[in-house]
Motif scaffolding. Sequence first.
Motif, short mmCIF file in Angstrom:
data_model
loop_
_atom_site.label_atom_id
_atom_site.label_comp_id
_atom_site.label_asym_id
_atom_site.label_seq_id
_atom_site.Cartn_x
_atom_site.Cartn_y
_atom_site.Cartn_z
N VAL A 1 -4.47 2.10 2.34
CA VAL A 1 -4.91 1.16 3.38
C VAL A 1 -6.26 0.52 3.05
N GLY B 1 -6.44 -9.73 6.48
CA GLY B 1 -5.99 -8.41 6.91
C GLY B 1 -4.56 -8.45 7.42
N ARG C 1 -6.75 -0.13 10.29
CA ARG C 1 -6.33 0.45 9.01
C ARG C 1 -6.31 1.97 9.09
N HIS D 1 2.09 -4.61 3.34
CA HIS D 1 2.26 -3.16 3.41
C HIS D 1 3.58 -2.80 4.06
N GLU E 1 -2.26 -8.59 4.58
CA GLU E 1 -2.22 -7.32 3.90
C GLU E 1 -1.29 -6.33 4.61
N ILE E 2 -1.47 -6.26 5.93
CA ILE E 2 -0.63 -5.36 6.72
C ILE E 2 0.84 -5.76 6.57
#
Lengths: 308, 318
Positions: A120, A167, A140, A174, A170-171
Amino acid sequence: MSGVVKLQDVSKTINGKRIIDSLSFEVNSGEVFGFLGPNGAGKTTTIRMIVGLIGLSSGDITISGYSIKENFVKAISQVGAIVENPEMYKFMSGYQNLMQFARMSKGVNKEKVDEVVELVGLTDRIHDKVKTYSLGMRQRLGLAQSLLHDPKVLILDEPTNGLDPAGIREIRDHLRMLAKEKDMAIIVSSHLLSEMEMMCDRIGIIQAGRLIDVQRVRDFVNGAENSYQLEVSPKDEALLVAQQLFPTIKMSLTDNGIAGQLKKDDIPLLVNEFVSKEINIYGIKEISKTLEDRFLEVTDKKGEVTHA
Amino acid sequence: MLNLIKNEWIKLFKRTGTFVMIGLIILLLTFVGIIIRSQENPDRGTGSENWEEQLQTEINNREQELKDIQNAPQSMIDSYQRDIAINKYRIEHNLSPHQDYSVWGFVYDASNIIQFAGLFVIIVAAGIVASEFNWGTIKLLLIRPISRGKILVAKYITVILFALLMLIISFAYSSLVGVILFGTPETTAPHLNYYNGTITEQNMGVHLIILYSLKSINMLMLATMAFMISAVFRNSSLAIGLSIFLMFAGGQLTAMLAQKFEWAKYILFANTELMQYIEGVPLIEGMTLAFSVMVLVVYFIIFQFLAHYVFHKRDVAA
């Protein structure tokens, strides 16, 4: 592909009011399931019921076949979750927080904690106290906490809340990665519809405690035929030409051209026809509906039905 | 389970408040020690030569008074009888009441610190469940593969361990202060217990440990109650306020009720002072140690049942 999380006729009544009404759906492993609905529709209540924070009035929820009612410990050991804001112990460091949760699940060692912290992207700040974290960092840390025990099901309530665009992206990456590579079933709720569109494979729409639709995102968005807009002149003549060519399709005049629900393959034919009839073409635009349009469309329509 | 208790213990000691509590107890004990030391009579032990005569006069006075006050409350009569019996025993067994004030005397006096420590234990007990709700961390705590019952038990055990730590710190530190300020006596006189008209001798160290344990029962029951309120109402202020109020006023209120009503003996606070069965007289005639222990056990079970029942059923919605 199999239903890891199954809701069967789940209802919740609080003080005689039916908050959730006979909810049934399944979430498969390897997919991101979006849970969509206006505020107060029962999204969070449903999520809390799945993780056992709120009891069911009737119906049942199973996770990998274990009932959350009868076999809570077995069922919940497959689940990682953030419910609303990821609140942590602010007087401890991020690492100490994670160690708290690591001690509560079997077989989570320090290496695993480090690995998740790396994943993370909190390695630099993990030993700082949580009260110094920004909302994004807490988010995170919340994600890290939910991944510690390698759950089969990941449940995230508003996971992109408070994150900056980088962000959020990114999440999103993920989550897609976790669903693909670890074959997790991921349930996400969000009010950011554009987010859902990019993140989810399927979405379920809930309104006033009832599930009104479950569809694949692509089918959902493209549920209505696409319409095309053509900037042409002179437009009256163009409309006549187009209607002669496709008598079954409804075409209409717009401010600077014509529009209609055409198929993709129809476009070159129409263009050729216009060129031969010496109609000037300035541009052709595909108008695809966004999830937002569809969402409002669906909730409005069903809302009217329930109001009637 | 061990891991859960470890978690709670870490959470407790990651907060400054906990250290402030321990610091305050140490500070207070030091302060009390210095005050007693500075007020101590420099020519201690005067009159120790003719102590037998003095005791005899005291006995005579008390006996005279007993005859005069026929209508006095039973507790007063009992307490006079107790004084007479102890003084007679001293004369018979040649045990002077004039002992130099030593470490034992100080540890005995310092046992009142338990009430103060009890205050802190109540604060911890009241916060241990309610703060998880305040912080919002209860959501992350209850979605672990651990039943709610186990989490609650771990939290209660942590409260008990904290109470034990406070007691040990109080006892050990007051012994230390006592030894430094007042020294150890060459011979330790035994403590005299009076119960139901008979007198028994008891080793002073053993007596003090019993004193500390019995005095902490009050603290334990109040902490259990605070814990219950905390788990049921998710409100630490209510738990702290109610428990501390009852800690200070519960005894008096019960004593007042006890003068009028027989049923007052079923009130929790009529039974928390178990010292009354070892030295002194029971609050209400006919109460026995076994009765009080029974009442305490029943209250304990009720508190635990309420805490577990509500905590298990609770919908965590906030």
